[in-house]
Structure formats: C-alpha cells, structure tokens
Design an enzyme around this catalytic site. Structure first.
Site, PDB file in Angstrom:
ATOM      1  N   ARG A 166       0.861  -1.184   0.000  1.00  7.58           N
ATOM      2  CA  ARG A 166       0.000   0.000   0.000  1.00  7.58           C
ATOM      3  C   ARG A 166       0.900   1.237   0.000  1.00  7.58           C
ATOM      4  O   ARG A 166       1.928   1.260   0.675  1.00  7.58           O
ATOM      5  CB  ARG A 166      -0.887   0.042   1.255  1.00  7.58           C
ATOM      6  CG  ARG A 166      -2.074  -0.910   1.214  1.00  7.58           C
ATOM      7  CD  ARG A 166      -3.110  -0.490   0.176  1.00  7.58           C
ATOM      8  NE  ARG A 166      -4.265  -1.376   0.150  1.00  7.58           N
ATOM      9  CZ  ARG A 166      -4.399  -2.448  -0.640  1.00  7.58           C
ATOM     10  NH1 ARG A 166      -3.430  -2.777  -1.488  1.00  7.58           N
ATOM     11  NH2 ARG A 166      -5.489  -3.177  -0.604  1.00  7.58           N
ATOM     12  N   GLU A 203      -3.962   7.076  -4.898  1.00 10.09           N
ATOM     13  CA  GLU A 203      -4.271   6.516  -6.231  1.00 10.09           C
ATOM     14  C   GLU A 203      -5.579   7.087  -6.770  1.00 10.09           C
ATOM     15  O   GLU A 203      -6.505   7.303  -5.996  1.00 10.09           O
ATOM     16  CB  GLU A 203      -4.362   4.986  -6.114  1.00 10.09           C
ATOM     17  CG  GLU A 203      -3.020   4.385  -5.730  1.00 10.09           C
ATOM     18  CD  GLU A 203      -3.076   2.881  -5.462  1.00 10.09           C
ATOM     19  OE1 GLU A 203      -4.114   2.251  -5.733  1.00 10.09           O
ATOM     20  OE2 GLU A 203      -2.080   2.349  -4.975  1.00 10.09           O
ATOM     21  N   HIS A 226      -1.226  -0.132 -10.032  1.00 16.46           N
ATOM     22  CA  HIS A 226      -1.821  -1.083  -9.075  1.00 16.46           C
ATOM     23  C   HIS A 226      -2.366  -2.324  -9.804  1.00 16.46           C
ATOM     24  O   HIS A 226      -3.572  -2.593  -9.774  1.00 16.46           O
ATOM     25  CB  HIS A 226      -2.932  -0.400  -8.258  1.00 16.46           C
ATOM     26  CG  HIS A 226      -3.250  -1.135  -6.982  1.00 16.46           C
ATOM     27  ND1 HIS A 226      -3.685  -0.508  -5.840  1.00 16.46           N
ATOM     28  CD2 HIS A 226      -3.220  -2.452  -6.669  1.00 16.46           C
ATOM     29  CE1 HIS A 226      -3.905  -1.406  -4.885  1.00 16.46           C
ATOM     30  NE2 HIS A 226      -3.633  -2.596  -5.372  1.00 16.46           N
TER      31      HIS A 226
HETATM   32  C1  8YV Z   1      -6.822  -5.335  -5.795  1.00 14.13           C
HETATM   33  C2  8YV Z   1      -5.293  -5.360  -3.778  1.00 14.13           C
HETATM   34  O1  8YV Z   1      -6.403  -4.652  -6.927  1.00 14.13           O
HETATM   35  O2  8YV Z   1      -6.067  -7.381  -2.875  1.00 14.13           O
HETATM   36  C3  8YV Z   1      -5.659  -6.245  -2.659  1.00 14.13           C
HETATM   37  O3  8YV Z   1      -5.510  -5.817  -1.507  1.00 14.13           O
HETATM   38  O4  8YV Z   1      -4.742  -4.336  -3.597  1.00 14.13           O
HETATM   39  C4  8YV Z   1      -5.572  -5.787  -5.162  1.00 14.13           C
HETATM   40  O5  8YV Z   1      -5.519  -7.176  -5.262  1.00 14.13           O
HETATM   41  C5  8YV Z   1      -7.766  -4.458  -5.130  1.00 14.13           C
HETATM   42  O6  8YV Z   1      -8.151  -4.839  -3.874  1.00 14.13           O
HETATM   43  C6  8YV Z   1      -9.024  -4.366  -5.983  1.00 14.13           C
HETATM   44  O7  8YV Z   1      -9.732  -3.307  -5.644  1.00 14.13           O
END
Ligand code: 8YV
Length: 316
Positions: A235, A264, A282
């Site tokens: 993150r 983001e 991402h």
């Molecule tokens: C996804 C992510 O892009 O799983 C996560 O925590 O950051 C990614 O796999 C995201 O959650 C989709 O919104």
C-alpha cells in the site's frame, strides 16, 4: 437466505462480471452517488444486511450507521485498510477479504518489478521505441539482480511467496515483521531501519492501515542509501511518499519499483521522467485467473453469510 428484508448492496465500482452476478443472481442494489443516495437510503437502508466492496472504496462508521441491519462487509481484495474494521466489530459486523488466492500473482508482480527496476527493462524498451538504439548505440549498463541481498518488510503470505521466488535467484533474504517467525529460514531484523541498512533491495509487503503508516520514512530510505532499491506492492501509505520522491530526485536512492501510491490514481509528476523508477497502475493481482479466483471467494463469502450468517475468510 435472500428475502425482501435481506438485501445485498454494492458499494462503489466492482469487477464488471461480479457486479453483473450480484445484480442478476442476488438482486443486489448498487448504492447511488450524489443526490440519489439519501433517497435510496431512506427507502432501502433497513433491508441491507451485506455489502460488497472493493479495496478502492471506503467503508466508514457513517456508512455502517446508515445501514442499521448490516451484518457483513465482503471485500474484493486481501487488503482491507479501506474498511474501519474496529467500528465494524463494535457493531457486530463481520468483514471478509480474499487471502491466499492472490499470493502467487502479487509475488510474481513484486519479482517482475524488482527485475525491471534494477535492469531498467521498461526504460530500455522506451529507448528502443524512440529510435535511440540505432541513433545512440547500446543502452547503458544496469544492475545485477541474482544474488542481491533483499529485505522483506512484512513476511506474511505474500512476503513469503516473494522470498521463495527470490531464494531461487540466490538472493540472501532478511525480513522485518512485528514478530519474528519461528522456524523461518530467513534472517530476522528487529526494525525497518536495521533491515534497510543490511540489504540492497527493500521489498514492502506489509498490510496497509494506521499500524504501518510511513513505516518506510526518510530514515529508512537513507539507511537503504544511494545504492539501494525500494519495491512496493503493498500500500502507498506504508511509505512516506514525499520523502521517497525527495530521495529519488536527489540521487539518495538508486531506484524504485512502485505498484501502489499514497493517493491513487494520482502519481507524483516528479517520478515520471525518471528511468530508474518503474511505475505500475496497481496491477499486482491483475490477471484473469487471479481476479476470477478473488471473485469466486467473494461470492463464497457472500453465500455462506446469506445461508448461515458466517464468513469463509473473516479478517479476524
Ligand atoms: C486489488 C489489492 O487490486 O487485494 C488487494 O488488496 O490491492 C488488489 O488485489 C484491489 O483490492 C481491488 O480493488
């Protein structure tokens, strides 16, 4: 079970096939934005017992308070720093995420990003496409990857999958976690700054949220130093992004590979001209196979909740 008093609500954007399944098979509502939101809540709030959300949308105490019968927040994503879990727990609301199914994919991304950053493949590709190979000759030499010392900040499921891959590259792996992992084959270091001092490449794989905010600060970046590389697939909040931009633009860090950012989809303009920085939008878990597995796990959580009030993969 789905009754007229037991409705599913989509909050924010979701993978289109998931949104379609929720609409057709679950007769789910989608929370409108703007003026229509109040009217929707006035009419339907009491019917909603489960919401489905993805990592980009916040679920805060105000939203939970507006849905008085909410009992489950089903999250598409392993990270759930978008959800106020403490507030949910206090209200007796369960929260689920999508662990395990994306570990390999995100670890692949981390290793690809690490190699791209040190070898500058993206920059070399731009060099070729711009006609510079023919005009100016060979691309400048880059840095050797195999055998590098690598520190992993957050040796959880994804961090472990990254370590396994990099071990096959002959890398010496160290890690920092809140707690040392008994039986781990990797070297434990008791602080992020100590880890950064020890290694050439620091890979951030820690969960987001208030507990890890700016764990990688100016001191850690300086400990990594002018020969050091930073990779982040976790993150943006885990890194002090302003300090990172300053270190990169002043040559106090050799390079960075970033799949995640503090705000983001906004990315600091100062990073875009730098060939020692690889910027990804991402895409860590963004393959057809992995997103399908995440979607299936979201629906498994929702089905179990609707049948029994329980979740398959609750976050705690
Ligand atoms: C996804 C992510 O892009 O799983 C996560 O925590 O950051 C990614 O796999 C995201 O959650 C989709 O919104």
């Amino acid at each position: 079970m789905l009754t007229s008093e037991n409705h599913v609500l989509q909050i924010g954007p979701l993978k289109p096939s998931l949104a379609e399944t929720l609409r057709t098979d679950y007769h789910a509502y989608a929370l409108p934005n703007g003026d229509q939101r109040e009217a929707f809540l006035a009419e339907h709030a009491a019917e909603v017992t489960a919401i489905v959300v993805s990592g980009v949308t916040r679920v805060d105490p105000d939203l939970m308070a507006a849905l008085p019968n909410l009992k489950a927040v089903v999250n598409f994503g392993v990270g759930y720093d978008n959800i106020d879990v403490e507030a949910a727990t206090a209200r007796g609301i369960g929260v689920s995420n999508t662990p395990d199914v994306l570990d390999d994919c995100v670890a692949d991304t981390a290793v690809g990003l690490l190699i791209d950053t040190m070898r500058q493949f993206s920059a070399a590709d731009r060099y070729l496409r711009a006609g510079r190979w023919a005009a100016e000759g060979n691309y400048p030499l880059t840095q050797h990857v195999s055998g590098s010392s690598v520190g992993i900040l957050g040796l959880g499921r994804i961090g472990g999958a990254i370590a396994t891959r990099l071990s096959a590259f002959g890398c010496a792996i160290s890690y920092h976690n809140r707690r040392q992992i008994p039986g781990s084959p990797y070297t434990y270091v008791d602080s992020p700054v100590g880890l950064a001092r020890l290694v050439r490449v620091l890979v951030v794989a820690a969960a987001g949220g208030s507990g890890t905010r700016h764990l990688v600060n100016r001191e850690v970046l300086d400990a990594l130093g002018a020969d050091g590389y930073l990779i982040n697939i976790a993150r943006g909040s885990v890194i002090d992004q302003d300090a990172l931009v300053e270190a990169l633009t002043h040559g106090r860090l050799a390079g960075a590979g970033l799949d995640v950012f503090a705000d983001e989809p906004n990315v600091p303009a100062a990073l875009k001209p730098l060939d020692n920085v690889v910027l990804l939008p991402h895409v860590g878990s963004g393959t057809v196979e992995t997103r399908a597995a995440m979607e299936a796990l979201v629906l498994a959580n929702l089905d179990k909740f609707l049948q029994s009030g329980e979740l398959v993969t609750p976050v705690r």
